[in-house]
Write an enzyme that holds these catalytic residues in place. Structure first.
Site, mmCIF file in Angstrom:
data_model
loop_
_atom_site.group_PDB
_atom_site.id
_atom_site.type_symbol
_atom_site.label_atom_id
_atom_site.label_comp_id
_atom_site.label_asym_id
_atom_site.label_seq_id
_atom_site.Cartn_x
_atom_site.Cartn_y
_atom_site.Cartn_z
ATOM 1 N N TYR A 281 33.489 -24.898 59.384
ATOM 2 C CA TYR A 281 33.005 -25.611 58.191
ATOM 3 C C TYR A 281 33.270 -27.112 58.336
ATOM 4 O O TYR A 281 32.412 -27.942 58.016
ATOM 5 C CB TYR A 281 33.673 -25.066 56.921
ATOM 6 C CG TYR A 281 33.312 -25.873 55.691
ATOM 7 C CD1 TYR A 281 31.986 -26.019 55.293
ATOM 8 C CD2 TYR A 281 34.296 -26.534 54.950
ATOM 9 C CE1 TYR A 281 31.648 -26.788 54.171
ATOM 10 C CE2 TYR A 281 33.968 -27.288 53.835
ATOM 11 C CZ TYR A 281 32.645 -27.416 53.454
ATOM 12 O OH TYR A 281 32.315 -28.178 52.358
ATOM 13 N N ARG B 180 27.114 -33.315 59.336
ATOM 14 C CA ARG B 180 26.398 -33.791 58.144
ATOM 15 C C ARG B 180 26.799 -35.240 57.839
ATOM 16 O O ARG B 180 25.938 -36.074 57.523
ATOM 17 C CB ARG B 180 26.714 -32.876 56.961
ATOM 18 C CG ARG B 180 26.068 -33.294 55.652
ATOM 19 C CD ARG B 180 26.238 -32.246 54.563
ATOM 20 N NE ARG B 180 27.627 -31.878 54.308
ATOM 21 C CZ ARG B 180 28.014 -30.938 53.438
ATOM 22 N NH1 ARG B 180 27.112 -30.260 52.743
ATOM 23 N NH2 ARG B 180 29.287 -30.656 53.266
ATOM 24 N N TYR C 166 37.324 -35.758 48.630
ATOM 25 C CA TYR C 166 38.402 -34.846 49.019
ATOM 26 C C TYR C 166 39.312 -35.534 50.042
ATOM 27 O O TYR C 166 38.822 -36.206 50.948
ATOM 28 C CB TYR C 166 37.832 -33.579 49.692
ATOM 29 C CG TYR C 166 37.276 -32.505 48.774
ATOM 30 C CD1 TYR C 166 37.418 -32.541 47.397
ATOM 31 C CD2 TYR C 166 36.602 -31.415 49.337
ATOM 32 C CE1 TYR C 166 36.889 -31.526 46.600
ATOM 33 C CE2 TYR C 166 36.070 -30.398 48.551
ATOM 34 C CZ TYR C 166 36.224 -30.467 47.172
ATOM 35 O OH TYR C 166 35.706 -29.467 46.402
ATOM 36 N N ARG D 294 28.240 -31.567 42.020
ATOM 37 C CA ARG D 294 28.555 -30.247 41.450
ATOM 38 C C ARG D 294 27.321 -29.601 40.853
ATOM 39 O O ARG D 294 27.231 -28.375 40.759
ATOM 40 C CB ARG D 294 29.644 -30.376 40.390
ATOM 41 C CG ARG D 294 30.955 -30.917 40.933
ATOM 42 C CD ARG D 294 31.593 -29.998 41.955
ATOM 43 N NE ARG D 294 32.715 -30.649 42.641
ATOM 44 C CZ ARG D 294 33.400 -30.097 43.627
ATOM 45 N NH1 ARG D 294 33.093 -28.888 44.076
ATOM 46 N NH2 ARG D 294 34.384 -30.746 44.210
ATOM 47 N N GLU E 125 32.693 -17.203 45.100
ATOM 48 C CA GLU E 125 31.994 -18.433 44.729
ATOM 49 C C GLU E 125 30.764 -18.030 43.917
ATOM 50 O O GLU E 125 30.190 -16.958 44.154
ATOM 51 C CB GLU E 125 31.607 -19.203 46.001
ATOM 52 C CG GLU E 125 31.178 -20.633 45.748
ATOM 53 C CD GLU E 125 31.255 -21.513 47.001
ATOM 54 O OE1 GLU E 125 32.351 -21.567 47.630
ATOM 55 O OE2 GLU E 125 30.243 -22.117 47.347
HETATM 56 C C1 3EB Z 1 33.982 -26.735 47.105
HETATM 57 O O1 3EB Z 1 33.929 -26.917 45.889
HETATM 58 C C2 3EB Z 1 33.536 -25.396 47.585
HETATM 59 O O2 3EB Z 1 29.879 -28.430 51.777
HETATM 60 O O3 3EB Z 1 27.915 -28.514 50.818
HETATM 61 C C3 3EB Z 1 30.553 -25.817 47.596
HETATM 62 C C4 3EB Z 1 29.273 -26.371 47.548
HETATM 63 C C5 3EB Z 1 31.346 -26.024 48.692
HETATM 64 C C6 3EB Z 1 28.794 -27.128 48.628
HETATM 65 C C7 3EB Z 1 29.096 -28.142 50.854
HETATM 66 C C8 3EB Z 1 30.867 -26.781 49.764
HETATM 67 C C9 3EB Z 1 29.597 -27.331 49.733
HETATM 68 O O4 3EB Z 1 34.406 -27.580 47.892
HETATM 69 C C10 3EB Z 1 32.705 -25.443 48.791
#
Ligand code: 3EB
Length: 313
Positions: free
Chosen positions: A124, A131, A183, A196, A305
Protein backbone atom coordinates in the site's frame (compact mmCIF):
# COMPACT_ATOMS: atom_id res chain seq x y z
CA UNK A 1 -25.92 1.14 -33.69
CA UNK A 2 -29.61 1.77 -32.91
CA UNK A 3 -30.22 4.12 -30.00
CA UNK A 4 -31.91 1.40 -27.98
CA UNK A 5 -28.82 -0.77 -27.84
CA UNK A 6 -26.63 2.25 -27.07
CA UNK A 7 -28.95 3.05 -24.20
CA UNK A 8 -28.59 -0.39 -22.75
CA UNK A 9 -24.78 -0.32 -22.66
CA UNK A 10 -23.60 0.35 -19.14
CA UNK A 11 -20.49 0.36 -17.01
CA UNK A 12 -20.49 -1.90 -13.96
CA UNK A 13 -18.02 -2.62 -11.20
CA UNK A 14 -18.30 -6.32 -10.52
CA UNK A 15 -16.86 -8.58 -7.84
CA UNK A 16 -16.41 -12.32 -7.43
CA UNK A 17 -14.62 -13.06 -10.69
CA UNK A 18 -11.98 -15.74 -11.18
CA UNK A 19 -9.73 -13.09 -12.72
CA UNK A 20 -9.64 -9.29 -12.68
CA UNK A 21 -9.91 -7.40 -15.96
CA UNK A 22 -11.93 -5.07 -18.17
CA UNK A 23 -14.51 -7.09 -20.05
CA UNK A 24 -16.28 -5.36 -22.95
CA UNK A 25 -19.44 -7.16 -24.03
CA UNK A 26 -22.73 -6.46 -25.78
CA UNK A 27 -24.18 -5.00 -22.57
CA UNK A 28 -21.33 -2.55 -22.09
CA UNK A 29 -18.23 -2.97 -19.95
CA UNK A 30 -17.56 -4.81 -16.72
CA UNK A 31 -14.68 -3.83 -14.47
CA UNK A 32 -14.18 -7.30 -13.00
CA UNK A 33 -12.51 -7.85 -9.65
CA UNK A 34 -11.38 -11.08 -7.99
CA UNK A 35 -12.62 -10.15 -4.50
CA UNK A 36 -15.20 -12.66 -3.22
CA UNK A 37 -18.79 -11.50 -2.70
CA UNK A 38 -20.00 -12.26 0.84
CA UNK A 39 -23.54 -10.92 0.51
CA UNK A 40 -25.74 -8.67 -1.62
CA UNK A 41 -25.27 -7.74 -5.27
CA UNK A 42 -22.03 -8.70 -7.04
CA UNK A 43 -22.46 -5.91 -9.60
CA UNK A 44 -22.84 -2.18 -9.20
CA UNK A 45 -23.95 -0.46 -12.40
CA UNK A 46 -22.60 3.08 -12.42
CA UNK A 47 -23.64 4.69 -15.67
CA UNK A 48 -25.16 4.15 -19.06
CA UNK A 49 -22.57 4.63 -21.74
CA UNK A 50 -23.05 7.03 -24.63
CA UNK A 51 -20.32 5.44 -26.77
CA UNK A 52 -17.75 2.66 -26.88
CA UNK A 53 -14.43 2.95 -25.07
CA UNK A 54 -11.23 4.59 -26.36
CA UNK A 55 -7.70 3.74 -25.28
CA UNK A 56 -5.23 6.10 -23.63
CA UNK A 57 -2.12 4.15 -22.58
CA UNK A 58 -3.21 1.69 -19.90
CA UNK A 59 -6.60 3.41 -19.57
CA UNK A 60 -9.84 2.77 -21.36
CA UNK A 61 -12.10 5.84 -21.38
CA UNK A 62 -15.88 6.04 -21.78
CA UNK A 63 -18.51 8.77 -22.02
CA UNK A 64 -21.49 8.38 -19.72
CA UNK A 65 -24.89 9.35 -21.11
CA UNK A 66 -25.12 12.00 -18.35
CA UNK A 67 -21.97 13.83 -19.49
CA UNK A 68 -19.68 12.05 -17.04
CA UNK A 69 -16.37 10.57 -18.17
CA UNK A 70 -15.25 7.22 -16.81
CA UNK A 71 -11.87 5.56 -17.10
CA UNK A 72 -10.35 2.32 -15.92
CA UNK A 73 -7.01 0.55 -15.94
CA UNK A 74 -6.54 -3.10 -15.16
CA UNK A 75 -2.84 -3.89 -15.32
CA UNK A 76 -0.78 -6.93 -14.41
CA UNK A 77 1.86 -5.88 -11.91
CA UNK A 78 5.23 -7.59 -12.39
CA UNK A 79 7.16 -8.36 -9.20
CA UNK A 80 8.72 -5.21 -7.75
CA UNK A 81 6.84 -2.79 -10.02
CA UNK A 82 3.72 -1.80 -8.08
CA UNK A 83 4.92 1.78 -7.46
CA UNK A 84 5.81 2.18 -11.15
CA UNK A 85 2.44 0.76 -12.22
CA UNK A 86 0.57 3.14 -9.90
CA UNK A 87 2.63 6.09 -11.14
CA UNK A 88 1.92 5.24 -14.77
CA UNK A 89 -1.82 4.82 -14.25
CA UNK A 90 -2.09 8.08 -12.29
CA UNK A 91 0.01 10.04 -14.82
CA UNK A 92 -2.38 8.81 -17.49
CA UNK A 93 -5.43 9.71 -15.40
CA UNK A 94 -4.13 13.27 -14.96
CA UNK A 95 -3.48 13.53 -18.72
CA UNK A 96 -6.88 12.09 -19.63
CA UNK A 97 -8.62 14.34 -17.12
CA UNK A 98 -8.03 17.48 -19.20
CA UNK A 99 -10.30 20.27 -17.93
CA UNK A 100 -12.60 17.87 -16.06
CA UNK A 101 -12.81 17.55 -12.28
CA UNK A 102 -12.17 14.17 -10.69
CA UNK A 103 -15.15 13.03 -8.63
CA UNK A 104 -14.28 9.56 -7.35
CA UNK A 105 -11.50 6.95 -7.68
CA UNK A 106 -11.53 3.26 -6.74
CA UNK A 107 -8.15 1.51 -6.33
CA UNK A 108 -7.78 -2.28 -5.99
CA UNK A 109 -4.23 -3.12 -5.05
CA UNK A 110 -2.92 -6.67 -5.40
CA UNK A 111 -1.68 -8.13 -2.07
CA UNK A 112 -1.98 -4.71 -0.44
CA UNK A 113 -0.50 -5.70 2.95
CA UNK A 114 2.49 -7.72 1.69
CA UNK A 115 5.97 -6.36 2.44
CA UNK A 116 7.58 -4.43 -0.40
CA UNK A 117 11.11 -3.26 -1.08
CA UNK A 118 12.73 -4.44 2.15
CA UNK A 119 12.68 -1.08 3.98
CA UNK A 120 9.79 -2.03 6.22
CA UNK A 121 7.35 -0.73 3.62
CA UNK A 122 4.31 -2.58 2.39
CA UNK A 123 2.61 -2.59 -0.97
CA UNK A 124 0.00 0.00 0.00
CA UNK A 125 2.85 2.38 0.85
CA UNK A 126 4.52 1.57 -2.47
CA UNK A 127 1.25 2.34 -4.25
CA UNK A 128 1.04 5.65 -2.35
CA UNK A 129 4.62 6.41 -3.46
CA UNK A 130 3.77 5.89 -7.12
CA UNK A 131 0.60 7.96 -6.84
CA UNK A 132 2.56 10.74 -5.06
CA UNK A 133 5.15 10.84 -7.86
CA UNK A 134 2.43 11.18 -10.48
CA UNK A 135 0.82 13.99 -8.47
CA UNK A 136 4.15 15.77 -8.21
CA UNK A 137 4.87 15.31 -11.91
CA UNK A 138 1.56 16.95 -12.76
CA UNK A 139 2.25 19.85 -10.39
CA UNK A 140 -0.49 18.98 -7.90
CA UNK A 141 -0.49 18.51 -4.20
CA UNK A 142 -2.57 15.85 -2.49
CA UNK A 143 -5.14 18.35 -1.29
CA UNK A 144 -7.22 18.53 -4.47
CA UNK A 145 -7.86 14.83 -4.87
CA UNK A 146 -11.39 13.41 -4.78
CA UNK A 147 -13.05 10.70 -2.73
CA UNK A 148 -11.35 7.32 -3.11
CA UNK A 149 -11.06 3.79 -1.86
CA UNK A 150 -7.86 1.74 -1.75
CA UNK A 151 -8.61 -1.91 -1.12
CA UNK A 152 -6.67 -5.13 -1.38
CA UNK A 153 -7.44 -7.65 -4.07
CA UNK A 154 -6.21 -11.21 -4.71
CA UNK A 155 -3.90 -11.97 -7.65
CA UNK A 156 -1.48 -9.60 -9.38
CA UNK A 157 -3.74 -7.09 -11.17
CA UNK A 158 -3.92 -3.42 -10.18
CA UNK A 159 -7.35 -2.03 -11.02
CA UNK A 160 -8.15 1.68 -10.94
CA UNK A 161 -11.56 3.10 -11.88
CA UNK A 162 -12.35 6.81 -11.91
CA UNK A 163 -15.13 9.21 -12.81
CA UNK A 164 -14.68 12.85 -13.78
CA UNK A 165 -16.99 15.53 -15.11
CA UNK A 166 -17.78 19.18 -15.60
CA UNK A 167 -20.24 19.52 -12.71
CA UNK A 168 -19.03 21.46 -9.65
CA UNK A 169 -17.43 19.21 -7.03
CA UNK A 170 -16.83 20.02 -3.37
CA UNK A 171 -14.30 17.83 -1.59
CA UNK A 172 -15.19 17.23 2.05
CA UNK A 173 -13.10 16.29 5.10
CA UNK A 174 -13.98 14.64 8.40
CA UNK A 175 -13.64 17.05 11.35
CA UNK A 176 -12.42 14.12 13.48
CA UNK A 177 -9.82 12.78 11.04
CA UNK A 178 -6.60 14.30 9.77
CA UNK A 179 -6.79 14.94 6.02
CA UNK A 180 -5.09 11.89 4.49
CA UNK A 181 -2.48 13.99 2.67
CA UNK A 182 -1.32 15.19 6.10
CA UNK A 183 -0.89 11.75 7.72
CA UNK A 184 2.45 11.59 9.59
CA UNK A 185 5.36 9.68 8.03
CA UNK A 186 4.94 6.66 10.31
CA UNK A 187 2.09 5.57 8.03
CA UNK A 188 4.45 5.72 5.06
CA UNK A 189 6.91 8.15 3.49
CA UNK A 190 4.34 9.33 0.94
CA UNK A 191 0.96 10.12 2.45
CA UNK A 192 -2.18 9.01 0.64
CA UNK A 193 -4.15 11.67 -1.19
CA UNK A 194 -7.92 11.58 -1.22
CA UNK A 195 -10.82 13.55 0.22
CA UNK A 196 -13.15 11.88 2.72
CA UNK A 197 -16.02 12.56 0.33
CA UNK A 198 -16.77 14.43 -2.88
CA UNK A 199 -20.11 16.14 -3.41
CA UNK A 200 -21.14 16.59 -7.05
CA UNK A 201 -23.85 19.17 -7.87
CA UNK A 202 -25.86 18.51 -11.02
CA UNK A 203 -27.28 21.30 -13.19
CA UNK A 204 -30.83 20.27 -12.13
CA UNK A 205 -29.98 20.76 -8.45
CA UNK A 206 -29.60 17.06 -7.66
CA UNK A 207 -26.51 16.14 -5.68
CA UNK A 208 -24.45 12.99 -5.42
CA UNK A 209 -22.17 12.29 -2.48
CA UNK A 210 -19.33 9.89 -3.10
CA UNK A 211 -18.16 8.75 0.33
CA UNK A 212 -14.61 7.39 0.42
CA UNK A 213 -13.54 4.13 1.90
CA UNK A 214 -14.04 4.86 5.60
CA UNK A 215 -12.37 2.91 8.38
CA UNK A 216 -11.86 2.97 12.14
CA UNK A 217 -9.43 5.90 12.11
CA UNK A 218 -9.53 8.98 14.33
CA UNK A 219 -6.97 11.70 13.78
CA UNK A 220 -4.57 9.51 11.87
CA UNK A 221 -4.65 6.55 14.24
CA UNK A 222 -6.36 3.19 13.88
CA UNK A 223 -8.78 2.51 16.73
CA UNK A 224 -9.74 -0.91 18.14
CA UNK A 225 -7.19 -3.16 16.43
CA UNK A 226 -8.61 -6.67 16.12
CA UNK A 227 -12.17 -5.72 17.22
CA UNK A 228 -14.38 -5.76 14.15
CA UNK A 229 -17.56 -4.66 15.95
CA UNK A 230 -15.91 -1.63 17.58
CA UNK A 231 -14.18 -0.80 14.28
CA UNK A 232 -17.44 -0.86 12.34
CA UNK A 233 -19.03 1.39 14.92
CA UNK A 234 -16.26 4.01 14.47
CA UNK A 235 -16.37 3.63 10.67
CA UNK A 236 -20.14 4.22 10.62
CA UNK A 237 -19.72 7.26 12.88
CA UNK A 238 -17.02 8.61 10.57
CA UNK A 239 -19.22 8.05 7.52
CA UNK A 240 -22.06 9.89 9.19
CA UNK A 241 -19.80 12.80 10.24
CA UNK A 242 -18.51 13.16 6.69
CA UNK A 243 -22.00 13.06 5.19
CA UNK A 244 -23.09 15.80 7.63
CA UNK A 245 -19.93 17.82 6.87
CA UNK A 246 -21.00 17.59 3.21
CA UNK A 247 -24.28 19.24 4.16
CA UNK A 248 -26.49 16.17 4.02
CA UNK A 249 -28.99 16.69 6.81
CA UNK A 250 -29.65 13.25 8.13
CA UNK A 251 -26.02 12.26 7.42
CA UNK A 252 -25.60 8.86 5.84
CA UNK A 253 -29.38 8.44 6.09
CA UNK A 254 -30.07 11.35 3.72
CA UNK A 255 -32.08 10.86 0.56
CA UNK A 256 -35.20 8.90 -0.21
CA UNK A 257 -35.60 5.14 -0.56
CA UNK A 258 -33.06 3.66 -2.94
CA UNK A 259 -30.93 6.81 -2.80
CA UNK A 260 -28.13 5.15 -0.90
CA UNK A 261 -25.77 2.43 -1.97
CA UNK A 262 -23.37 1.10 0.58
CA UNK A 263 -20.48 -1.30 0.34
CA UNK A 264 -18.95 -3.07 3.27
CA UNK A 265 -15.47 -4.52 2.91
CA UNK A 266 -14.43 -7.20 5.38
CA UNK A 267 -10.93 -8.59 5.75
CA UNK A 268 -12.29 -11.83 7.23
CA UNK A 269 -15.33 -13.47 5.64
CA UNK A 270 -16.22 -15.04 8.98
CA UNK A 271 -16.91 -11.60 10.48
CA UNK A 272 -20.02 -11.05 8.34
CA UNK A 273 -22.47 -12.85 10.66
CA UNK A 274 -20.92 -10.93 13.57
CA UNK A 275 -21.40 -7.45 12.11
CA UNK A 276 -24.60 -8.07 10.17
CA UNK A 277 -26.93 -7.11 13.05
CA UNK A 278 -25.09 -3.78 13.44
CA UNK A 279 -25.60 -2.96 9.80
CA UNK A 280 -29.24 -3.99 9.94
CA UNK A 281 -29.64 -1.56 12.83
CA UNK A 282 -27.96 1.26 10.85
CA UNK A 283 -29.72 0.57 7.56
CA UNK A 284 -33.35 0.18 8.51
CA UNK A 285 -34.87 1.42 5.26
CA UNK A 286 -36.37 -0.67 2.54
CA UNK A 287 -34.60 -0.03 -0.74
CA UNK A 288 -31.17 0.28 0.83
CA UNK A 289 -28.57 -1.31 -1.34
CA UNK A 290 -25.79 -3.17 0.43
CA UNK A 291 -22.96 -5.16 -1.06
CA UNK A 292 -20.55 -7.06 1.19
CA UNK A 293 -17.13 -7.84 -0.26
CA UNK A 294 -14.12 -9.68 1.13
CA UNK A 295 -11.05 -7.47 0.83
CA UNK A 296 -7.88 -6.66 2.70
CA UNK A 297 -7.79 -3.17 4.18
CA UNK A 298 -4.79 -0.86 3.67
CA UNK A 299 -3.55 -1.08 7.27
CA UNK A 300 -3.03 -4.61 8.60
CA UNK A 301 -4.82 -3.90 11.90
CA UNK A 302 -8.00 -2.75 10.16
CA UNK A 303 -10.72 -5.36 9.63
CA UNK A 304 -13.55 -3.40 8.06
CA UNK A 305 -14.16 -0.44 5.75
CA UNK A 306 -17.33 1.07 4.30
CA UNK A 307 -17.97 3.25 1.27
CA UNK A 308 -21.18 4.78 -0.02
CA UNK A 309 -22.86 6.75 -2.75
CA UNK A 310 -25.85 8.89 -1.76
CA UNK A 311 -28.10 10.67 -4.28
CA UNK A 312 -30.29 13.52 -3.11
CA UNK A 313 -32.79 15.54 -5.11
C1 3EB B 1 -7.83 5.76 5.54
O1 3EB B 1 -8.74 6.46 5.99
C2 3EB B 1 -8.23 4.39 5.09
O2 3EB B 1 -5.21 5.62 -0.35
O3 3EB B 1 -6.79 6.30 -1.70
C3 3EB B 1 -9.34 5.05 2.37
C4 3EB B 1 -9.70 5.68 1.18
C5 3EB B 1 -8.04 4.68 2.58
C6 3EB B 1 -8.73 5.94 0.19
C7 3EB B 1 -6.41 5.84 -0.62
C8 3EB B 1 -7.08 4.93 1.60
C9 3EB B 1 -7.42 5.56 0.41
O4 3EB B 1 -6.66 6.13 5.48
C10 3EB B 1 -7.62 3.99 3.82
Amino acid sequence: MPASSLNSASLALSYGHAEAGLVEHSGGVTVALANPVLDGPADETWVRLAAGGSRHGSLTLWHGDDGSRWGAASVVVEPGSLAAAAERVYREIFQAQGHLTLQRIWNYIPRINAPCGGHGQDRYQAFCGGRARALQASGRDGAGMPAASAMGTPGDVLTVLFVAGTDPVRHVENPRQLPAHRYPARYGPHPPSFARASLVSRPDGARRLYLSGTASIRGSESLHPGDVVAQLSVALENADLVARAAGLTGGLGAGGPGARRLRLYLRRAEDWPTVRPMLDAHLPRAGDWLSVIEADICRPELLVEIEACVDTA
